[in-house]
Each structure stands twice: as C-alpha cells, then as structure tokens.
Design a protein around this motif. Structure first.
Motif, PDB file in Angstrom:
ATOM      1  N   ASN A 149       0.841  -1.200   0.000  1.00  0.00           N
ATOM      2  CA  ASN A 149       0.000   0.000   0.000  1.00  0.00           C
ATOM      3  C   ASN A 149       0.876   1.250   0.000  1.00  0.00           C
ATOM      4  N   ASN A 150       0.231   2.403   0.089  1.00  0.00           N
ATOM      5  CA  ASN A 150       0.972   3.668  -0.033  1.00  0.00           C
ATOM      6  C   ASN A 150       1.932   3.894   1.142  1.00  0.00           C
ATOM      7  N   ASP A 151       1.735   3.124   2.222  1.00  0.00           N
ATOM      8  CA  ASP A 151       2.663   3.227   3.364  1.00  0.00           C
ATOM      9  C   ASP A 151       3.796   2.215   3.239  1.00  0.00           C
ATOM     10  N   GLY A 152       3.844   1.531   2.107  1.00  0.00           N
ATOM     11  CA  GLY A 152       4.914   0.553   1.887  1.00  0.00           C
ATOM     12  C   GLY A 152       4.653  -0.787   2.556  1.00  0.00           C
ATOM     13  N   GLU A 153       3.448  -0.953   3.138  1.00  0.00           N
ATOM     14  CA  GLU A 153       3.160  -2.201   3.861  1.00  0.00           C
ATOM     15  C   GLU A 153       2.610  -3.268   2.924  1.00  0.00           C
ATOM     16  N   ARG A 154       3.057  -4.497   3.146  1.00  0.00           N
ATOM     17  CA  ARG A 154       2.503  -5.639   2.428  1.00  0.00           C
ATOM     18  C   ARG A 154       1.224  -6.052   3.162  1.00  0.00           C
ATOM     19  N   PHE A 155       0.073  -6.078   2.460  1.00  0.00           N
ATOM     20  CA  PHE A 155      -1.197  -6.312   3.160  1.00  0.00           C
ATOM     21  C   PHE A 155      -1.829  -7.663   2.871  1.00  0.00           C
ATOM     22  N   MET A 156      -1.423  -8.356   1.807  1.00  0.00           N
ATOM     23  CA  MET A 156      -2.119  -9.596   1.449  1.00  0.00           C
ATOM     24  C   MET A 156      -1.967 -10.716   2.483  1.00  0.00           C
ATOM     25  N   PRO A 157      -0.795 -10.850   3.166  1.00  0.00           N
ATOM     26  CA  PRO A 157      -0.695 -11.937   4.152  1.00  0.00           C
ATOM     27  C   PRO A 157      -1.764 -11.850   5.245  1.00  0.00           C
ATOM     28  N   ASP A 158      -2.263 -10.621   5.529  1.00  0.00           N
ATOM     29  CA  ASP A 158      -3.310 -10.489   6.554  1.00  0.00           C
ATOM     30  C   ASP A 158      -4.700 -10.836   6.011  1.00  0.00           C
ATOM     31  N   CYS A 159      -4.807 -10.913   4.673  1.00  0.00           N
ATOM     32  CA  CYS A 159      -6.140 -11.128   4.064  1.00  0.00           C
ATOM     33  C   CYS A 159      -6.416 -12.598   3.759  1.00  0.00           C
TER      34      CYS A 159
END
Ligand SMILES: Cc1cc2nc3c(=O)[nH]c(=O)nc-3n(C[C@H](O)[C@H](O)[C@H](O)COP(=O)(O)OP(=O)(O)OC[C@H]3O[C@@H](n4cnc5c(N)ncnc54)[C@H](O)[C@@H]3O)c2cc1C
Length: 492
Positions: free
Chosen positions: A250-260
C-alpha cells in the motif's frame, strides 16, 4: 447466403470451433466484427494456457477451490480430461506454437491459486502467439471463409430453432442461413469504465441469445483483475508476476495480502482484487513490488510496456482492479449446445460451469480451445434451411448526435458504481431500475434503425441488465459476487 456452420467471433473459441467443424467436412463461415486480430481478448492473453500434466486431480481441485466450490465438477472433468489432447493436437501439432522451453522441457509457469506449475506461455504475451497462427491456418483452409469487419446483429429463429444470423458488413445487412450457429463473441468489458478487454467487448452474443430465448446462467459473476497498471494507457500485469514472487504494497509501503488470505498475493482473484481496492481507498495507492526478481529479464514484454508508458518498475508498478472476465453466460452442455436447437456457444460468452463464481487464472484460453473443438465438431452435419426471414427495419438510419456515446457512458457509470467489486442489495435494485429504463430507450430506436453502433449499444444494455438482475436476485456472497451488506433471506 448459406453455410453449414456459422461461427461468430474470431478469438480462440471461434477459431477452435471453425477448425473442428471444417475437419468434420463442413463449409464454415467465420464472421467477425474485428478488423485486426487484437480486437479479440484472446490476442491479449498474457500469463498463458493451463494444461493438465500428471496432475488431473490437483488441477481439478484448484479450479473448484478458486471457484469457491461452485464450479460444476462434471464440466471441470471435461476440461481437465481433454486439456492435454486439445493443446497437443492443435497448439503443438497444427499451429506449432513455440511455448517457452529450455533443455529440461517446457517452462511451465504458475499463477494465483494454482498449486503447481502447469501454465504454458510465450513470455507474457501468449495470446498473440496462439491467435496469429490460428487465423493464418484457418485462412488457408478452402472450406473456411473468414469475413472480417462483419457483425452479427440478430439471430434468425423459427419455432425454437436457430437458422443463422443477420450479418452487417459495410452498412449492408444480409441474412446468413446456417445448419448451425456458434456464438463465440467474447466478454463484456465495454460495460465498465475500466476493463482489460478490447473495446468491442459489448456482450453481443449473450444479448442475441437472450433475446432469442436461450437460457443464461451465473451472469452476476463478473471477475475483476486485481493488477492493472493504472495511467492514461492502462494494461494488465499478469498474475504470473505474482506467481514469480512480486508482492503488493500500500501507499505506506506495507505488504497487506498476508493479513487477508493464507495464500497472500496468490489468493483467488476476487480476494486480491477487493483487498487492492480497499487499500487504494484507505491509503491512496497500491503498487506491485517486483524487486524480488529481475523483472526485465523474466518479463521482457511487460518491462517494455512499462517503459513505453514511463512506468518505473523499480519504484513499484501502480495497480488497481479492472473488469476482466465474465464467468457466466449462455448456458451450454459439455459440447457447447445452448438451450435453442442448432445454437452453440463457446468461450467467454458461454457458461460451461467450469468457472462457477470465480475463474482460476489461465483456464479461459483452455476452456475456449476445449469447448470450441467439441462444439465445432458437434455443430457440423446439419444442412442450412433458408426460411422466411423478416427484414430488419432501417427507416431512419441517423441516430441523434452522440446518442450511443452518452448512453454508453451512463451505463458504464451505473455498472461501476453499483454492479462492481462490492455490491449492496439496495444499489443493485437501483441499478436494475436505471438499466431497465436505459434499455427501453435503446429499444425504441432499434425498432426502426439497424446501425452496428446501435446494436452494440443494445448488446451492452441487454447484458448489463442481465448482470444487474442476476446480482440483485442472488442474496449470497460467493466468489466475484460480493455483497458488502449481506441480505437476510425473508423468514417466510
Ligand atoms: C489482457 C488480458 C489478458 C488475459 N490473459 C489470459 C491468460 O493469460 N490466460 C487465459 O486463459 N485467459 C486470459 N485472458 C482471458 C481470455 O483471453 C479470454 O477470456 C478469452 O481469450 C476469450 O476468448 P473468446 O474466443 O471467447 O473471445 P475473444 O477472444 O474476445 O473473441 C471474441 C471475438 O468475437 C468478435 N465479436 C464480438 N461480437 C461480435 C459480433 N456481434 N459479430 C461478429 N463478431 C463479434 C470479436 O471481434 C472477437 O473477434 C485474458 C484476457 C485479457 C483481456
């Protein structure tokens, strides 16, 4: 004009049907509104074509899981069991497609929700390496006549049997009588403002079949691809890129898919698409981080597309979801037979049951090939029977200025806002009402005019209404049909 088999559409499914019918000894007319091969989605296919290796059970399981266990197991068996023969006999032997390979054999790729590497590809531009040779091969067959820039407007029907279609070419409309008719008109990208499909994907075949009384199924399941590079000239970034290790940030550089999802970036498409849309809304931007591997070496075609649009992939490729594929369509059996006599449908305009509520990556080319061959074979052997076909009225060919454009823009806005990635029962009800009125406005002109532009608008308006209505009638979230406020079924 008369022909044994009329095939409408020149993507992989139409080509396969034409080939199989010709091999059965039929005279084939392949009518396509395309003037260039790239007017078919098949040309743009990137990741490749999945094929059964020594893993029929796991291939079947992957398709069923991606579909949220809504795919028809018998249809999946047909696909998995016929995949190898179809690919070998047509793509290897007849067309000699040079899929990527090294000394150890074919370089099978992997994409989201596939448990193993089973995808044949040519770089990330597989479609053109199949469709180009396919069209050239058909052009050399004496029993196949390819009619480019020729649009089917309406089916000719009599007492439940389809006898061909009205074809328009250069403004002239002519009934073409056929022993059987195969619709292979592709998808519905033109119903949405953002789509990966070519512009002519107006749902014509689905609309023609529905208006003739054919059964449709699963129209609410519209698949959005999660990673389309945004910008003035958007393009799809194949799932194979995530298959090779790219991650979403995301725009904060965080990887988000592992949480989804446990499969993270390789989760089913609907899951990834919704997550990308949510993170874009929340943080303003989502990028595909391709730094885990040498992007330009592994995906030279995509690197070139980035370069030509000034996208610096080292900074992450900016992505958003866009409409990509219709899982539902004209209901057909295992040989592509629709519910009307002598009517067949293949490829994206058809519903075989293989995709259920969500399609597994790289199974669409395969479905078009397998069902195209089966339907083409089954469609041969019927004589055309010219019947009394009423003339299409063309009393006043001029449409009001910008009529089609304005209606099309309005239709896309409704589909985008109310029949997109996330839906609510109230929005769907509203959309259905607006689309019904819009279709009525188009129908009023169809009664006296026959331009191709108007019939494409009718294709859009009929298909959009069918999608919205099917979505409004389905209270259960599954795969691509996601209700953000679940409707509680009435107690009575
Ligand atoms: C960018 C992109 C990448 C993709 N990548 C993959 C992939 O890697 N693997 C995979 O399996 N799938 C992929 N897909 C999906 C897949 O390409 C399509 O679902 C499939 O090719 C559809 O084939 P088709 O023959 O049914 O339709 P199309 O290939 O779309 O062909 C439809 C044809 O019908 C013609 N037509 C339409 N209406 C009329 C009319 N009224 N009269 C006459 N002709 C008409 C059109 O001009 C066109 O020639 C991708 C799709 C896109 C857009």
């Amino acid at each position: 004009m008369k022909t044994d088999v009329l095939v409408v559409g020149s993507g992989i499914a139409g080509c396969a049907a034409a080939l199989a019918a010709a091999r059965e000894g039929a005279r084939v007319t392949l009518a396509t509104k395309a003037t260039e091969p790239e007017h078919a989605s098949s040309w743009w296919a990137q990741g490749g074509i999945a094929v059964t290796r020594d893993d029929p059970d796991s291939f079947k399981q992957d398709i069923l899981s991606a579909s949220d266990d809504t795919a028809d197991p018998d249809a999946v068996d047909v696909l998995v069991e016929n995949a190898r023969t179809a690919v070998e006999s047509v793509l290897f032997e007849t067309l000699d497609v040079s899929f990527d390979a090294d000394d150890a054999g074919y370089d099978y790729g992997r994409e989201a929700a596939h448990s193993t590497r089973r995808i044949l590809h040519v770089d990330a531009s597989t479609g053109r390496h199949i469709l180009g040779p396919f069209l050239s091969h058909l052009a050399e067959l004496p029993s196949v006549e390819i009619r480019q820039d020729t649009a089917a407007l309406e089916l000719i029907t009599h007492e439940g049997r389809v006898h061909g279609a009205y074809l328009e070419s250069d403004g002239e409309i002519e009934p073409t009588f056929a022993g059987s008719t195969v619709l292979a008109t592709g998808g519905v990208g033109a119903l949405y403002p953002q789509s990966t499909n070519p512009d002519g994907s107006t749902g014509d075949g689905i609309a023609m079949a529905a208006l003739a009384g054919a059964e449709l199924q699963d129209m609410e399941y519209v698949q959005f691809h999660p990673t389309v590079c945004v910008g003035e000239d958007p393009f799809l970034v194949s799932e194979a890129v995530r298959g090779d290790g790219a991650v979403l940030r995301n725009n904060d550089g965080e990887r988000f898919m592992p949480d989804c999802h446990p499969d993270a970036e390789l989760a089913p498409r609907d899951v990834v698409a919704r997550a990308v849309a949510r993170e874009r809304d929340r943080t303003g931007k989502v990028t595909l981080d391709v730094s885990p591997f040498d992007f330009a070496t592994v995906f030279p075609d995509l690197a070139q597309m980035c370069e030509s649009r000034g996208v610096d992939w080292d900074a992450g490729i900016p992505v958003a979801p866009a409409e990509h594929f219709l899982c539902g369509g004209i209901a057909v059996d295992s040989e592509g037979r629709a519910s009307l006599d002598r009517l067949f449908a293949v490829g994206e305009c058809s519903h075989t049951g293989v995709h259920g509520a969500n399609r597994l990556a790289s199974t669409s080319l395969l479905e078009g090939l397998v069902w195209g061959l089966r339907a083409g074979g089954a469609a041969a052997g019927f004589d055309p029977q010219p019947i009394e076909a009423p003339e299409l009225l063309d009393r006043d060919p001029a449409l009001p200025a910008r009529f089609a454009e304005e209606k099309s823009v309005r239709l896309r806005r409704v589909m985008d806002e109310h029949v997109g990635l996330e839906r609510t029962p109230e929005e769907l009800k509203r959309a259905t009402g607006v689309l019904r009125r819009l279709k009525g406005e188009v129908d009023a002109y169809i009664r006296t005019r026959t331009s191709r532009e108007l019939y494409e608008l009718r294709g859009q308006s009929v298909t959009a209404l069918l999608i919205a209505r099917a979505a409004a009638e389905n209270p259960t979230s599954s795969g691509c049909h996601y209700l953000s406020e679940e409707q509680t079924p009435h107690a009575d």
